[in-house]
Scaffold this active site. Sequence first.
Site, short mmCIF file in Angstrom:
data_model
loop_
_atom_site.label_atom_id
_atom_site.label_comp_id
_atom_site.label_asym_id
_atom_site.label_seq_id
_atom_site.Cartn_x
_atom_site.Cartn_y
_atom_site.Cartn_z
N ASN A 1 -113.49 55.28 69.93
CA ASN A 1 -113.55 56.27 68.50
C ASN A 1 -112.83 55.54 67.56
OD1 ASN A 1 -110.67 56.43 69.24
ND2 ASN A 1 -111.00 58.59 69.72
N GLU B 1 -93.96 54.85 66.58
CA GLU B 1 -95.13 54.05 66.53
C GLU B 1 -94.91 52.67 65.83
OE1 GLU B 1 -98.12 57.14 68.35
OE2 GLU B 1 -98.38 56.40 66.38
N LYS C 1 -109.18 50.05 66.81
CA LYS C 1 -109.20 49.62 68.37
C LYS C 1 -110.04 48.62 68.61
CE LYS C 1 -107.92 54.56 69.66
NZ LYS C 1 -108.42 55.48 70.37
N HIS D 1 -106.95 54.70 66.16
CA HIS D 1 -105.80 55.84 66.45
C HIS D 1 -104.97 56.07 65.03
CE1 HIS D 1 -101.67 56.99 68.37
NE2 HIS D 1 -101.17 56.09 67.62
N TYR E 1 -98.69 53.84 75.14
CA TYR E 1 -99.31 55.14 75.67
C TYR E 1 -98.53 55.81 76.77
CZ TYR E 1 -103.23 53.94 72.67
OH TYR E 1 -103.76 53.58 71.62
#
Length: 138
Positions: free
Chosen positions: A112, A126, A9, A115, A49
């Site tokens: 975080n 995905e 990310k 993903h 998303y």
Amino acid sequence: MQKTLSIIKPDAVKALYTGKIIDFIENKGLQIVAKKKMVLTRKQAESFYEVHKEKPFFSELVDFMVSGPVVVQVLTGENAIEHYREIMGSTDPNMAEEDTIRKLYGKNIQCNAVHGSDSSENANTEISFFFSKLELIN
């Protein structure tokens, strides 16, 4: 052998953790069979998303994911989905076990670091969102 999607990310890319995360993934036995660095458009992030569209954090998540470059990868290995989820650690880095990506490189629930796909069906969806079959090394 199973495939899964990994996204490093914007927070981790900005903090220059990409190489460390890639080393971590490979040292834990997963192989990278496709990789690209890109900046998601708002439309791409909203589409990727979309499953979270009705959730209160959707807009903030999209804003975050378009805030800088990401590194999108296809990982392969035995039980790759489950294995990658284990080495990622808990969504909340403060709750993640030691020696997991999110414990080492994550800041909070949103920032975080990574993903990963949560099921075989989602992994296929995905992966095909970001990569054509021609881009995957078998």
